[in-house]
Design a protein around this motif. Structure first.
Motif, PDB file in Angstrom:
ATOM      1  N   TYR A 130       0.823  -1.219   0.000  1.00 22.98           N
ATOM      2  CA  TYR A 130       0.000   0.000   0.000  1.00 22.98           C
ATOM      3  C   TYR A 130       0.854   1.265   0.000  1.00 22.98           C
ATOM      4  CZ  TYR A 130      -3.862  -3.136   1.128  1.00 22.98           C
ATOM      5  OH  TYR A 130      -4.795  -4.143   1.097  1.00 22.98           O
ATOM      6  N   GLY A 131       0.196   2.377  -0.350  1.00 17.51           N
ATOM      7  CA  GLY A 131       0.854   3.670  -0.339  1.00 17.51           C
ATOM      8  C   GLY A 131       1.315   4.097   1.032  1.00 17.51           C
ATOM      9  N   SER A 132       0.795   3.478   2.071  1.00 17.28           N
ATOM     10  CA  SER A 132       1.196   3.771   3.451  1.00 17.28           C
ATOM     11  C   SER A 132       2.531   3.136   3.824  1.00 17.28           C
ATOM     12  CB  SER A 132       0.126   3.257   4.422  1.00 17.28           C
ATOM     13  OG  SER A 132      -0.020   1.845   4.280  1.00 17.28           O
ATOM     14  N   GLY A 133       3.067   2.288   2.957  1.00 24.50           N
ATOM     15  CA  GLY A 133       4.290   1.546   3.275  1.00 24.50           C
ATOM     16  C   GLY A 133       4.026   0.216   3.956  1.00 24.50           C
ATOM     17  N   GLN A 134       2.749  -0.103   4.166  1.00 24.13           N
ATOM     18  CA  GLN A 134       2.395  -1.364   4.825  1.00 24.13           C
ATOM     19  C   GLN A 134       2.194  -2.490   3.817  1.00 24.13           C
ATOM     20  OE1 GLN A 134      -1.151  -0.275   7.122  1.00 24.13           O
ATOM     21  NE2 GLN A 134       0.051  -0.458   8.986  1.00 24.13           N
ATOM     22  N   ILE A 135       2.441  -3.704   4.287  1.00 26.52           N
ATOM     23  CA  ILE A 135       2.065  -4.920   3.558  1.00 26.52           C
ATOM     24  C   ILE A 135       1.026  -5.648   4.396  1.00 26.52           C
ATOM     25  CG2 ILE A 135       2.839  -7.139   2.628  1.00 26.52           C
ATOM     26  CD1 ILE A 135       5.644  -5.924   2.358  1.00 26.52           C
ATOM     27  N   GLN A 136      -0.104  -5.945   3.791  1.00 27.91           N
ATOM     28  CA  GLN A 136      -1.132  -6.760   4.435  1.00 27.91           C
ATOM     29  C   GLN A 136      -1.098  -8.153   3.799  1.00 27.91           C
ATOM     30  OE1 GLN A 136      -3.139  -5.640   6.869  1.00 27.91           O
ATOM     31  NE2 GLN A 136      -3.700  -3.498   6.521  1.00 27.91           N
ATOM     32  N   VAL A 137      -1.131  -9.176   4.638  1.00 27.95           N
ATOM     33  CA  VAL A 137      -1.097 -10.559   4.156  1.00 27.95           C
ATOM     34  C   VAL A 137      -2.436 -11.215   4.492  1.00 27.95           C
ATOM     35  CG1 VAL A 137       0.093 -12.776   4.260  1.00 27.95           C
ATOM     36  CG2 VAL A 137       1.401 -10.654   4.470  1.00 27.95           C
ATOM     37  N   TYR A 138      -3.133 -11.671   3.462  1.00 23.39           N
ATOM     38  CA  TYR A 138      -4.482 -12.220   3.608  1.00 23.39           C
ATOM     39  C   TYR A 138      -4.510 -13.706   3.262  1.00 23.39           C
ATOM     40  CZ  TYR A 138      -5.736  -7.243   3.058  1.00 23.39           C
ATOM     41  OH  TYR A 138      -5.836  -5.877   3.170  1.00 23.39           O
ATOM     42  N   ASP A 139      -5.479 -14.395   3.839  1.00 23.08           N
ATOM     43  CA  ASP A 139      -5.785 -15.771   3.446  1.00 23.08           C
ATOM     44  C   ASP A 139      -6.793 -15.721   2.304  1.00 23.08           C
ATOM     45  OD1 ASP A 139      -5.745 -18.799   4.182  1.00 23.08           O
ATOM     46  OD2 ASP A 139      -7.868 -18.283   4.022  1.00 23.08           O
ATOM     47  N   THR A 140      -6.485 -16.380   1.193  1.00 24.19           N
ATOM     48  CA  THR A 140      -7.356 -16.324   0.015  1.00 24.19           C
ATOM     49  C   THR A 140      -8.740 -16.893   0.300  1.00 24.19           C
ATOM     50  OG1 THR A 140      -5.422 -16.550  -1.416  1.00 24.19           O
ATOM     51  CG2 THR A 140      -7.557 -17.023  -2.395  1.00 24.19           C
ATOM     52  N   ALA A 141      -8.797 -17.998   1.052  1.00 25.32           N
ATOM     53  CA  ALA A 141     -10.072 -18.681   1.271  1.00 25.32           C
ATOM     54  C   ALA A 141     -11.031 -17.865   2.128  1.00 25.32           C
ATOM     55  CB  ALA A 141      -9.820 -20.045   1.907  1.00 25.32           C
ATOM     56  N   SER A 142     -10.498 -17.175   3.151  1.00 26.21           N
ATOM     57  CA  SER A 142     -11.372 -16.455   4.086  1.00 26.21           C
ATOM     58  C   SER A 142     -11.339 -14.940   3.917  1.00 26.21           C
ATOM     59  CB  SER A 142     -10.958 -16.784   5.529  1.00 26.21           C
ATOM     60  OG  SER A 142      -9.659 -16.277   5.804  1.00 26.21           O
ATOM     61  N   ALA A 143     -10.348 -14.429   3.202  1.00 31.53           N
ATOM     62  CA  ALA A 143     -10.113 -12.987   3.028  1.00 31.53           C
ATOM     63  C   ALA A 143      -9.742 -12.302   4.352  1.00 31.53           C
ATOM     64  CB  ALA A 143     -11.318 -12.288   2.392  1.00 31.53           C
ATOM     65  N   ALA A 144      -9.358 -13.082   5.352  1.00 31.96           N
ATOM     66  CA  ALA A 144      -8.977 -12.513   6.657  1.00 31.96           C
ATOM     67  C   ALA A 144      -7.520 -12.056   6.632  1.00 31.96           C
ATOM     68  CB  ALA A 144      -9.167 -13.559   7.753  1.00 31.96           C
ATOM     69  N   VAL A 145      -7.235 -10.961   7.352  1.00 30.33           N
ATOM     70  CA  VAL A 145      -5.854 -10.491   7.503  1.00 30.33           C
ATOM     71  C   VAL A 145      -5.140 -11.369   8.528  1.00 30.33           C
ATOM     72  CG1 VAL A 145      -4.368  -8.568   8.186  1.00 30.33           C
ATOM     73  CG2 VAL A 145      -6.508  -8.101   7.011  1.00 30.33           C
ATOM     74  N   HIS A 146      -4.002 -11.944   8.145  1.00 38.97           N
ATOM     75  CA  HIS A 146      -3.206 -12.752   9.069  1.00 38.97           C
ATOM     76  C   HIS A 146      -1.996 -11.994   9.581  1.00 38.97           C
ATOM     77  CE1 HIS A 146      -4.699 -17.101   8.662  1.00 38.97           C
ATOM     78  NE2 HIS A 146      -5.615 -16.323   8.107  1.00 38.97           N
ATOM     79  N   VAL A 147      -1.402 -11.131   8.728  1.00 41.65           N
ATOM     80  CA  VAL A 147      -0.195 -10.404   9.114  1.00 41.65           C
ATOM     81  C   VAL A 147      -0.291  -8.984   8.560  1.00 41.65           C
ATOM     82  CG1 VAL A 147       2.335 -10.339   9.027  1.00 41.65           C
ATOM     83  CG2 VAL A 147       1.162 -12.546   8.978  1.00 41.65           C
ATOM     84  N   GLU A 148       0.150  -8.016   9.362  1.00 38.46           N
ATOM     85  CA  GLU A 148       0.286  -6.639   8.903  1.00 38.46           C
ATOM     86  C   GLU A 148       1.707  -6.199   9.198  1.00 38.46           C
ATOM     87  OE1 GLU A 148      -2.921  -3.508   9.364  1.00 38.46           O
ATOM     88  OE2 GLU A 148      -1.449  -2.760  10.810  1.00 38.46           O
ATOM     89  N   ILE A 149       2.414  -5.758   8.159  1.00 34.58           N
ATOM     90  CA  ILE A 149       3.829  -5.394   8.305  1.00 34.58           C
ATOM     91  C   ILE A 149       4.003  -3.916   7.993  1.00 34.58           C
ATOM     92  CG2 ILE A 149       6.189  -5.963   7.631  1.00 34.58           C
ATOM     93  CD1 ILE A 149       5.009  -8.490   6.245  1.00 34.58           C
ATOM     94  N   ASN A 150       4.604  -3.181   8.922  1.00 36.43           N
ATOM     95  CA  ASN A 150       5.032  -1.809   8.621  1.00 36.43           C
ATOM     96  C   ASN A 150       6.389  -1.911   7.931  1.00 36.43           C
ATOM     97  OD1 ASN A 150       2.789  -0.483   9.817  1.00 36.43           O
ATOM     98  ND2 ASN A 150       3.657  -0.929  11.833  1.00 36.43           N
TER      99      ASN A 150
END
Length: 335
Positions: A230-250
């Motif tokens: 993202y433009g914020s510098g963050q990486i969001q890691v999602y599970d494809t099956a559930s669309a839930a966020v598992h990891v958020e990295i600054n």
């Protein structure tokens, strides 16, 4: 750890576009193709794996097969399908498809530009999915699905996906060997909205991941995992099956300009305008099945505003980086 190798010089510098590098390794020929955009040109380099021999080609943006120098190219990417490989260019005027070496244009699709429309129209976001589809996004938010025959020029638009309302930024398909996942395609737009799809004769929308006010500039998909930058510098890691966020990295201090995944190892590359490139590893915890991320390496590309980064092989043992206004491709190899 990675060390810097000899850079590859290119004929004109990289434009300030995110995802401005495409790499195609051709193992059987011991060659690697690189493509970098400069305005209405694509710098193509064919490099031997030992880094000693290079050949250069420049592709000019075209409109209906005619050279049209004012049409800026927004993205260039190789699309690898089981039966053929195409180099696809997305520009202000339309979509061009070439044979993999850029020698022959096999298809041209013009973008619709209604007279009443004052905003610029362009194509952006390219990915191959399934056995014979190439998806290309547009500034209107629609995604064109092209049906690609095993050979020849009889390419057709088989479907138009209309879930996005903002310009498409990036498209990715699942690059892992396991194709039994519930979904195999993800699309991202300027608002940060992600749509997860199952490709096929009729593309099915599986999930929508709501935006949170920040552009998703780059997205990758691997083994049922989605990594979004993202433009914020963050990486969001999602599970494809559930669309839930598992990891958020600054991950970065400035706008993320590129992500890439090495399909055989699950390594994730992230590059940003802060001049840093990070290498991570994606994996699932064998006990909890939760997605986890491990940091492996950080490289500071001094005084370079990174605008493209790609692994050069399926294992992720080498990667390449481009930077705004830089007339070279910087390479790194694992030691």
């Amino acid at each position: 750890m990675y060390k810097k190798e000899k850079s590859i010089q290119i004929k004109s510098s990289a434009s300030a576009l995110y995802n401005n590098l495409s790499v195609l390794p051709i193992a059987q020929k011991n060659l690697t193709y690189f493509a970098v955009i400069h305005g209405s040109l694509v710098n193509m380099v064919s490099a031997s794996t030992d880094g000693l021999n290079f050949s250069h080609r420049q592709l000019q943006s075209k409109e209906g097969g005619l050279v049209h120098g004012t049409s800026l190219i927004m993205q260039a990417s190789w699309c690898v399908l089981p039966s053929r490989i195409l180099l696809v260019l997305a520009s202000q005027k339309g979509i061009q498809m070439y044979e993999s070496d850029g020698s022959i244009m096999v298809y041209w699709h013009a973008m619709d530009t209604p007279e009443a429309q004052t905003e610029a129209v362009f194509a952006r976001g390219i990915a191959a999915t399934g056995s014979h589809y190439v998806c290309v996004g547009s500034s209107t938010g629609s995604i064109l699905v092209f049906n690609i025959p095993p050979e020849g020029t009889n390419i057709t638009v088989s479907e138009v996906l209309e879930e996005h309302k903002d310009p498409i930024t990036d498209i990715a398909s699942d690059c892992s060997e396991d194709k039994g996942c519930i979904a195999d395609l993800v699309t991202a737009d300027d608002s940060g909205l992600l749509c997860i799809w199952k490709s096929g004769e009729d593309f099915k929308l599986i999930h929508k991941i709501s935006s949170y006010g920040v552009t998703c500039s780059s997205v990758r998909m691997w083994s049922g995992i989605i990594a979004a930058g993202y433009g914020s510098g963050q990486i969001q890691v999602y599970d494809t099956a559930s669309a839930a966020v598992h990891v958020e990295i600054n991950a970065h201090a400035r706008w993320i300009s590129t992500l890439d995944v090495a399909p055989e190892s699950g390594k994730l590359l992230s590059g940003a305008e802060d001049s840093f490139v990070n290498i991570w590893r994606l994996f699932r915890n064998p006990e909890s099945k939760a997605i986890e991320v491990e940091h492996l390496h950080t490289e500071c590309v001094i005084d370079v505003q990174v605008c493209g980064g790609k692994f050069c092989d399926p294992e992720g043992s080498a990667f390449a980086v481009t930077g705004y206004d830089l007339s070279e491709i910087i390479r790194y190899v694992q030691v």
